[in-house]
Design a protein around this motif. Sequence first.
Motif, PDB file in Angstrom:
ATOM      1  N   TYR A 130      30.743 -52.203  22.198  1.00 64.14           N
ATOM      2  CA  TYR A 130      32.054 -52.069  21.560  1.00 64.14           C
ATOM      3  C   TYR A 130      31.944 -52.333  20.065  1.00 64.14           C
ATOM      4  N   ILE A 131      31.204 -53.365  19.688  1.00 64.24           N
ATOM      5  CA  ILE A 131      31.028 -53.709  18.269  1.00 64.24           C
ATOM      6  C   ILE A 131      30.367 -52.558  17.522  1.00 64.24           C
ATOM      7  N   LEU A 132      29.335 -51.975  18.114  1.00 65.36           N
ATOM      8  CA  LEU A 132      28.633 -50.861  17.468  1.00 65.36           C
ATOM      9  C   LEU A 132      29.512 -49.617  17.412  1.00 65.36           C
ATOM     10  N   GLY A 133      30.191 -49.328  18.509  1.00 64.60           N
ATOM     11  CA  GLY A 133      31.031 -48.136  18.562  1.00 64.60           C
ATOM     12  C   GLY A 133      32.178 -48.187  17.587  1.00 64.60           C
ATOM     13  N   ARG A 134      32.763 -49.360  17.439  1.00 64.95           N
ATOM     14  CA  ARG A 134      33.871 -49.505  16.494  1.00 64.95           C
ATOM     15  C   ARG A 134      33.419 -49.196  15.068  1.00 64.95           C
ATOM     16  N   SER A 135      32.156 -49.476  14.779  1.00 66.67           N
ATOM     17  CA  SER A 135      31.604 -49.192  13.449  1.00 66.67           C
ATOM     18  C   SER A 135      30.948 -47.816  13.385  1.00 66.67           C
ATOM     19  N   ARG A 136      31.114 -47.043  14.470  1.00 68.70           N
ATOM     20  CA  ARG A 136      30.586 -45.671  14.560  1.00 68.70           C
ATOM     21  C   ARG A 136      29.063 -45.628  14.456  1.00 68.70           C
ATOM     22  N   MET A 137      28.418 -46.649  14.915  1.00 67.70           N
ATOM     23  CA  MET A 137      26.953 -46.701  14.918  1.00 67.70           C
ATOM     24  C   MET A 137      26.461 -46.182  16.266  1.00 67.70           C
ATOM     25  N   PHE A 138      26.685 -44.889  16.493  1.00 69.66           N
ATOM     26  CA  PHE A 138      26.400 -44.317  17.806  1.00 69.66           C
ATOM     27  C   PHE A 138      24.904 -44.196  18.092  1.00 69.66           C
ATOM     28  N   GLU A 139      24.090 -43.984  17.069  1.00 67.84           N
ATOM     29  CA  GLU A 139      22.640 -43.939  17.290  1.00 67.84           C
ATOM     30  C   GLU A 139      22.145 -45.286  17.805  1.00 67.84           C
ATOM     31  N   LYS A 140      22.656 -46.363  17.198  1.00 69.30           N
ATOM     32  CA  LYS A 140      22.294 -47.712  17.646  1.00 69.30           C
ATOM     33  C   LYS A 140      22.792 -47.951  19.068  1.00 69.30           C
ATOM     34  N   THR A 141      23.952 -47.396  19.368  1.00 72.79           N
ATOM     35  CA  THR A 141      24.521 -47.538  20.709  1.00 72.79           C
ATOM     36  C   THR A 141      23.579 -46.983  21.757  1.00 72.79           C
ATOM     37  N   TRP A 142      23.072 -45.766  21.523  1.00 73.22           N
ATOM     38  CA  TRP A 142      22.161 -45.154  22.490  1.00 73.22           C
ATOM     39  C   TRP A 142      20.832 -45.882  22.542  1.00 73.22           C
ATOM     40  N   GLU A 143      20.389 -46.424  21.426  1.00 71.99           N
ATOM     41  CA  GLU A 143      19.143 -47.197  21.417  1.00 71.99           C
ATOM     42  C   GLU A 143      19.275 -48.426  22.312  1.00 71.99           C
ATOM     43  N   VAL A 144      20.409 -49.103  22.208  1.00 70.69           N
ATOM     44  CA  VAL A 144      20.650 -50.283  23.042  1.00 70.69           C
ATOM     45  C   VAL A 144      20.670 -49.887  24.516  1.00 70.69           C
ATOM     46  N   LEU A 145      21.341 -48.798  24.838  1.00 67.07           N
ATOM     47  CA  LEU A 145      21.446 -48.360  26.227  1.00 67.07           C
ATOM     48  C   LEU A 145      20.085 -47.982  26.817  1.00 67.07           C
ATOM     49  N   VAL A 146      19.277 -47.291  26.042  1.00 66.25           N
ATOM     50  CA  VAL A 146      17.945 -46.913  26.522  1.00 66.25           C
ATOM     51  C   VAL A 146      17.097 -48.161  26.758  1.00 66.25           C
ATOM     52  N   ASP A 147      17.195 -49.128  25.845  1.00 62.08           N
ATOM     53  CA  ASP A 147      16.447 -50.374  25.999  1.00 62.08           C
ATOM     54  C   ASP A 147      16.888 -51.122  27.261  1.00 62.08           C
ATOM     55  N   ILE A 148      18.188 -51.193  27.476  1.00 64.91           N
ATOM     56  CA  ILE A 148      18.718 -51.877  28.661  1.00 64.91           C
ATOM     57  C   ILE A 148      18.325 -51.144  29.936  1.00 64.91           C
ATOM     58  N   LYS A 149      18.239 -49.841  29.861  1.00 66.77           N
ATOM     59  CA  LYS A 149      17.849 -49.051  31.030  1.00 66.77           C
ATOM     60  C   LYS A 149      16.516 -49.538  31.593  1.00 66.77           C
ATOM     61  N   TYR A 150      15.582 -49.861  30.720  1.00 75.08           N
ATOM     62  CA  TYR A 150      14.263 -50.278  31.174  1.00 75.08           C
ATOM     63  C   TYR A 150      14.207 -51.773  31.511  1.00 75.08           C
ATOM     64  N   LYS A 151      15.163 -52.541  30.987  1.00 70.46           N
ATOM     65  CA  LYS A 151      15.182 -53.975  31.281  1.00 70.46           C
ATOM     66  C   LYS A 151      15.962 -54.293  32.554  1.00 70.46           C
ATOM     67  N   ASP A 152      17.159 -53.745  32.637  1.00 69.02           N
ATOM     68  CA  ASP A 152      18.000 -53.971  33.817  1.00 69.02           C
ATOM     69  C   ASP A 152      19.073 -52.895  33.866  1.00 69.02           C
ATOM     70  N   ARG A 153      18.748 -51.815  34.512  1.00 64.55           N
ATOM     71  CA  ARG A 153      19.632 -50.645  34.551  1.00 64.55           C
ATOM     72  C   ARG A 153      20.978 -50.953  35.194  1.00 64.55           C
ATOM     73  N   ASN A 154      21.008 -51.939  36.072  1.00 62.81           N
ATOM     74  CA  ASN A 154      22.251 -52.261  36.779  1.00 62.81           C
ATOM     75  C   ASN A 154      23.339 -52.808  35.855  1.00 62.81           C
ATOM     76  N   LEU A 155      22.976 -53.195  34.638  1.00 61.96           N
ATOM     77  CA  LEU A 155      23.968 -53.678  33.683  1.00 61.96           C
ATOM     78  C   LEU A 155      24.838 -52.540  33.154  1.00 61.96           C
ATOM     79  N   ILE A 156      24.356 -51.314  33.274  1.00 57.96           N
ATOM     80  CA  ILE A 156      25.101 -50.150  32.780  1.00 57.96           C
ATOM     81  C   ILE A 156      26.015 -49.669  33.900  1.00 57.96           C
ATOM     82  N   THR A 157      27.293 -49.967  33.750  1.00 57.08           N
ATOM     83  CA  THR A 157      28.277 -49.712  34.799  1.00 57.08           C
ATOM     84  C   THR A 157      29.256 -48.609  34.376  1.00 57.08           C
TER      85      THR A 157
END
Length: 245
Positions: free
Chosen positions: A74-101
């Motif tokens: 939410y913090i990143l999206g509000r600042s329109r940092m969408f590239e960072k948003t996807w980077e975080v999601l990809v990183d989380i995917k490999y750490k614990d995919r179940n966090l992405i709901t």
Amino acid sequence: MTLRRIVSCRNHSKNLKQALKSSGVFLSNDLFDKVLKWVRFSHGNPLQALEFFNYTGNRRGFYHGALSLDTMLYILGRSRMFEKTWEVLVDIKYKDRNLITPWTVMVVLAMIAKVCSVRQTVESFRKFKKLVPEFDTTCFNSLLRTLYQEKSMTDARNVYHSLKHSFRPNLQTYNIFLSRWKSSEVAEGFYKEMREMGVEPDIVRYNCLVYVYCKNREIDKAYKVVEQMRDEHISPDVGVGWSAR
């Protein structure tokens, strides 16, 4: 609080990791969530918040929860940092995919839909196919709910019709459209489609159908719905009675 001061202080922007290490504060998940929540509502520096997020995520024995992930996004999206948003999601995917709901899907899409087109929002939705554990109807509902909240009901309805064969609509899908029915024709169309999709209406769906008929002064149709409910052994409730007044 020490951590709030470190994460928000400009003087620590270049040495945030060192300042966090030197703070001596025991960083629990609860404390981390509180600090990140504070950053969100105080409109703190998103890049420092991200560094704080990454620093904690790389510590041995510390694991982010779904709440901290969604807050960071939410913090990143509000600042329109969408590239960072996807980077975080990809990183989380490999750490614990179940966090992405499905809620994560809605958090991200809501930020994107505020500033991007419907097409771009749908394209972003498709990216989640490789990220969420189950890319299913619940995620589809997150997209539709986002579109009617951030764009328009027409946009949500158009996307629904273009993607409905890729997912299996359920009661929650049709719930998104229920209170937005303006004409009897649209309501009847969705009601018929629910039946064709094998989704049986319940008292809430019937209430909304009765309401739209009454709103358009089609009282005879409203009473027919009430009779149909009785035939299906669904007892009319206060909502039906109030609509029919």
